[in-house]
Design a protein around this motif. Structure first.
Motif, PDB file in Angstrom:
ATOM      1  N   GLY B 450      -2.149  -2.620   0.756  1.00 37.33           N
ATOM      2  CA  GLY B 450      -1.652  -3.859   0.181  1.00 37.33           C
ATOM      3  C   GLY B 450      -0.352  -3.655  -0.588  1.00 37.33           C
ATOM      4  N   THR B 451       0.041  -2.385  -0.769  1.00 42.79           N
ATOM      5  CA  THR B 451       1.292  -2.103  -1.475  1.00 42.79           C
ATOM      6  C   THR B 451       2.481  -2.390  -0.562  1.00 42.79           C
ATOM      7  OG1 THR B 451       0.189  -0.378  -2.767  1.00 42.79           O
ATOM      8  CG2 THR B 451       2.597  -0.291  -2.671  1.00 42.79           C
ATOM      9  N   ARG B 452       3.530  -2.964  -1.131  1.00 45.06           N
ATOM     10  CA  ARG B 452       4.771  -3.194  -0.385  1.00 45.06           C
ATOM     11  C   ARG B 452       5.757  -2.086  -0.725  1.00 45.06           C
ATOM     12  NH1 ARG B 452       4.768  -9.035   0.751  1.00 45.06           N
ATOM     13  NH2 ARG B 452       2.809  -9.833  -0.084  1.00 45.06           N
ATOM     14  N   GLU B 455       7.603  -1.960  -4.003  1.00 43.11           N
ATOM     15  CA  GLU B 455       6.973  -1.510  -5.248  1.00 43.11           C
ATOM     16  C   GLU B 455       7.269  -0.034  -5.507  1.00 43.11           C
ATOM     17  OE1 GLU B 455       2.769  -2.623  -5.140  1.00 43.11           O
ATOM     18  OE2 GLU B 455       3.317  -4.321  -3.860  1.00 43.11           O
ATOM     19  N   LEU B 456       7.680   0.702  -4.467  1.00 42.15           N
ATOM     20  CA  LEU B 456       7.879   2.145  -4.612  1.00 42.15           C
ATOM     21  C   LEU B 456       9.334   2.515  -4.871  1.00 42.15           C
ATOM     22  CD1 LEU B 456       5.658   3.309  -1.587  1.00 42.15           C
ATOM     23  CD2 LEU B 456       4.954   2.872  -3.951  1.00 42.15           C
ATOM     24  N   GLN B 497      10.712  -8.978  -0.968  1.00 41.85           N
ATOM     25  CA  GLN B 497       9.295  -8.643  -1.010  1.00 41.85           C
ATOM     26  C   GLN B 497       8.922  -7.660   0.091  1.00 41.85           C
ATOM     27  OE1 GLN B 497       6.335  -9.555  -2.830  1.00 41.85           O
ATOM     28  NE2 GLN B 497       7.861  -9.823  -4.414  1.00 41.85           N
ATOM     29  N   GLU B 500       3.566  -5.725   3.488  1.00 39.24           N
ATOM     30  CA  GLU B 500       2.674  -4.669   3.029  1.00 39.24           C
ATOM     31  C   GLU B 500       2.764  -3.493   3.989  1.00 39.24           C
ATOM     32  OE1 GLU B 500      -1.189  -6.420   2.711  1.00 39.24           O
ATOM     33  OE2 GLU B 500      -0.633  -7.667   0.984  1.00 39.24           O
TER      34      GLU B 500
END
Lengths: 601, 601
Positions: B450-452, B455-456, B497, B500
């Motif tokens: 679920g991480t995109r 985010e990293l 965004q 995912e």
């Protein structure tokens, strides 16, 4: 919603509502948790979702169809909603995985009419419903009146609290200065008039406060800010006394709420360029303006960003408020460590004790939200609100999570501490220390100007991901000054863009971990964005954070072996600051307790 | 655009264009870098921006007013654009700080007509212009024909390359299977027909490839995918030979491009629910459908996500492609280390050498983009394209950055290495090692499902922020399989965004640092998303990355003191993998060189 709220759940309401919908030829009705000013904490008269469903969380929405109904909540409220609603009446949906639109897509049929109250939704919120209805050949219909109001016998009246002036020293920047600041931007953007409907924006812009909703001194009214820096304020004139009237001055005209429609129509007649806030202005206003012929310019609430960037003088006040707040919290934690192990403290009595200590503080105006006092498994309910039924005693071997804050004339506080009653398990210490590592990572991170809080979110989660765990809420939210405890546009979370972090912004830093049925952990400080010197050879303007909250972090829960040297140094430095700033304000015994609680690791 | 592109900059064009605009009563015209299929690399006939402005970057846009013109580029092209455009004709704008709308806001007047070519913009791209024109009371006008085409004497013809079949083993999943997969989703979303206009989506969906644009085997055509899994393909029939025709089978009907309008009108007559891709479908098609009365359902290109999630068999092919590619790169780096120090190697000759070595590889179909071969200051130009004029010899004490890749039947590669010619300075080593730390942080990060990628992103920048530096481009982009070297929907960047991260996605990991006028550093591997076991006591499904690219990272540029133990271990493990997989394919002397190049730190 406060625990002492007068709002009662009426299980018979949904049947009556369905009867009404059927009679009017509607297939369904949207019941958001919101009021006509998009406030987070609602005036009692707007607690329609609680009255209909029993759900008392601060965020959520219901969709009522003739034969089915669903309640949509986010991860913070999964467990609470399960306890509060009747599963036979409402199917509970996790809004992050199933949106109301997803749910409706398989239920709404072509030709169906889906009704909504245009005062309770913004155009932005309606877009997804409009797309869905277009997709299904259904119709989205704005109602002239909210059917729940007609069926709600003892619905409380509209808020009508007396307006109070909040000027220097607590509001260093005058309302005139703020209006002129905003007017400049409107001119630049070629906007003639901006609609201001958010209760915190109104309060900030005019340097006034009220008691229209619990926990936040919002002013629930409407205003039209012109590019010439004058304001038309739509509010019950009885709420404004002579002092407020003269504070507002000649550039602020007062109108009755009933005159809003006519004024909006007037803007249409003159083809005025009107800025509406996609995320704040009620659809009713936008539709009225559109029908009248105004030129709608969707954008941001012009108050939002300037309000978020606190001036140095405001930050000084915020720091003073946090020092007072820290004193209350330290007294509470010292008391707790003696009382809790003998089993005499319950969640309710703990909250009462803490709230009482806060109330003794200078410039105290009330809590900034209902104190979250959760022991053992209740701590795992992210936005737990203790009631007589749920109350339980703090027991040794358990964790106790307390998330609380207050409104002071010079600042708003919001702090979470998790403490071990007696001796914690190794797992509790491991989880707590990983949450702490995330908290530290955010707190000490430096970043170039232009960075958004969202870009930093992962730093709060890395130590948890290492062992395959996470938490289902954002890491940080903006906080106002004697205003909303949740305010935009900045934030720290996985989703959404948020605003670029700017000097003077106040934001929470609150990673957590929740083990359902066992315990909850959250460590929350408010932090403020500051400029930091760019290192030698650096090329970018660098920013960082400074902690505002002053309260010890439970050393009994820290597994120092999990912290590296610089993380241990951060804890020691922070604790030294807490000790230095609070000790002079404490009685000897509490001072001794604090010295031990903040001793180096 | 390739260096050998036939497109010449015509400095006289802008005057002619303005004459035309004035005659037609237009105040301005939008000239995006795009074609009628929203391709990144354009067919020569669509290089209107280059023909008009001289700017040859792969992203940008010009706005031409009667008395003023501006070129908008992102951070990758700041320096290149400065060299390529005539500053007296075009004012250069950083699109991240000044959007075309910002620029137009203070120039466009009420009543002005702003013209655009509806084939070159998507509805999504036009929204901001529509809002602006509404705001300024100006008018956004779609043109029937692009005026540049009329003024472009030697404009190349529309692409008409022969269509080739790409089936198993290189495309393990049959076109029929893909169409049925997508059809299921369309039915679920209540979509009757989906417009497919992206050249990579068409190629993937039908398992065909073409030579319509340089570097990417896109098929520039249009298709309508029905919920019954059949396809109407709009393409010049001459491009389809018997083999392709029988590969496509009876479920794919062929129409001429000129029949598209009539078919769209037909969808309108039947009030069909048509899915258009907000980010891909030309506005011309959407406007045609709307006028015809079709029910428009904006959404994603239905091919995009399934295309991005490579099957295990596809990933096996991609790994084989990367092994072959690694052999070429290793031979090149070994050759470079001997030749460069004696000053006999230039940027052009280095690129030629590398391209030649790649061309020897099995299943090689060409480069995946023009090789970026930048020595010294040229390395600081993020998307530098060496020309005879800019060519310079590699000199000792300088850094050499080479970003290159190839198209193979079984995979697309994209790799960047930065090497020191002779002895690097301490600053170069410090910067390189910090970029490497960022690369490692992304490569070894584990994250919950679920991480995109977004985010990293910060993890790639932390070590640079520590010393007050950063880079002005994203950290990673998706990569296709014998398709686009840039493909969505996944990505790793500060903004946006993205999708995912899902098993089988291929994404680049390419942090960098650029010191203008001095040197550029970038370390890029392609990595693929894999599922990883959740640690003991873990609660979330965890994912991670696996490197695909096989090439040594210059040990001479690594300041081991800046790496912690686990970072050093990562480098050693990666280098061991490179050595193990490539050595068996190398001649003895290159094998020896690789052994040294991949020795433990």
């Amino acid at each position: 919603m406060p625990i002492d709220s007068p709002i009662a759940y009426d299980p018979t309401l949904i049947a009556k509502l369905r009867g009404h919908l059927q009679a009017e030829g509607f297939a369904g009705f949207l019941v958001p948790h919101s009021d006509a000013n998009q406030s987070e904490y609602l005036p009692p008269c707007a607690e329609r979702l609680a009255h209909l469903s029993g759900f008392t969380g601060s965020a959520g929405a219901a969709v009522v169809l003739l034969d089915e109904a669903a309640l949509f909540v986010d991860g913070r409220y999964t467990l609470q909603a399960r306890d509060e609603i009747d599963a036979k009446t409402f199917s509970q949906q996790a809004i992050t995985t199933t949106s109301p639109q997803d749910w409706l897509r398989t239920r709404l049929k072509a030709g169906d009419k889906l009704a909504y109250d245009p005062w309770l939704h913004t155009p932005g919120q309606l877009e997804a419903y409009e797309r869905l209805c277009q997709e299904l050949d259904a119709e989205l219909v704005a109602l002239g009146a909210n059917p729940i109001d007609a069926l709600w016998l003892d619905q409380p009246p509209l808020p009508s609290s007396q307006i109070k002036v909040l000027d220097a020293p607590f509001a260093p920047l005058s309302s005139k200065a703020k209006r002129e600041l905003l007017a400049k931007d409107l001119v630049k953007a070629r906007v003639d008039v901006a609609v201001i409907s958010a209760g915190d924006s109104l309060a900030w812009l005019l340097n006034i406060r009220a008691n229209d909703v619990p926990f936040t001194p919002l002013v629930l009214a409407y205003a039209l800010l012109s590019a010439d820096a004058t304001v038309k304020l739509f509010i019950d004139a009885a709420r404004i006394d002579q002092a407020t009237r003269s504070h507002l001055g000649p550039d602020v005209q007062i109108f009755g709420r009933d005159q809003l429609a006519a004024q909006l129509d007037g803007l249409g007649d003159t083809k005025t360029a009107v800025r509406i806030a996609t995320s704040a202005t009620p659809a009713w206003i936008v539709e009225r303006l559109t029908r009248a012929g105004a030129r709608i310019l969707p954008g941001a609430d012009p108050c939002q960003l300037p309000k978020a960037k606190k001036t140095p003088t405001e930050i000084d006040g915020v720091k003073r408020a946090h020092a007072r707040d820290g004193v209350a919290l330290v007294k509470f934690l010292a008391w707790l460590q003696i009382q809790a192990p003998n089993g005499s403290v319950t969640e309710l009595s703990a909250a009462a004790k803490l709230d009482g200590l806060r109330a003794e503080n200078e410039h105290f105006c009330g809590l900034s939200f209902p104190t979250i006092s959760g022991s053992g498994p209740n701590g795992a309910i992210v936005h737990y609100r203790v009631t007589k039924d749920s109350d339980r005693a703090l027991a040794t071997g358990e964790l106790f999570l307390v998330d609380s804050g207050a409104q002071y004339l010079d600042g708003t506080t919001d702090v979470t501490r998790t403490v071990a009653i007696g001796t914690p398990s190794d797992e509790m210490k491991d989880r707590f220390t990983r949450v702490l590592k995330g908290h530290i990572a955010i707190s000490r991170q430096r970043f170039p100007r232009g960075t958004r809080g969202q870009e930093l979110d992962v730093l709060a989660r890395q130590a948890l991901w290492e062992v395959g765990i996470d938490y289902d809420h954002g890491t940080g939210h903006g906080v106002g000054t004697y205003l909303g405890v949740h305010e935009g546009p900045q934030g720290i979370s996985k989703r959404g863009q948020g605003a670029e972090l700017a000097t003077g912004m106040v934001i929470s830093n609150e990673p957590g971990y929740y083990k359902e049925g066992a315990y909850g952990i959250r460590i929350e400080n408010l932090i403020t964005v500051v400029q930091v010197p760019s290192p030698q050879g650096g090329e970018r303007e660098m920013m960082g954070f400074e902690p505002l909250t002053l309260a010890p972090i439970d050393r009994n829960l820290i597994d120092t072996a999990l912290l590296n040297e610089s993380e241990r140094a951060w804890v020691d430095t922070y604790h030294a600051q807490v000790c230095d700033e609070l000790s002079p304000r404490l009685d000897p015994s509490t001072r001794n307790w604090l010295a031990q609680a903040t001793a180096t690791l």
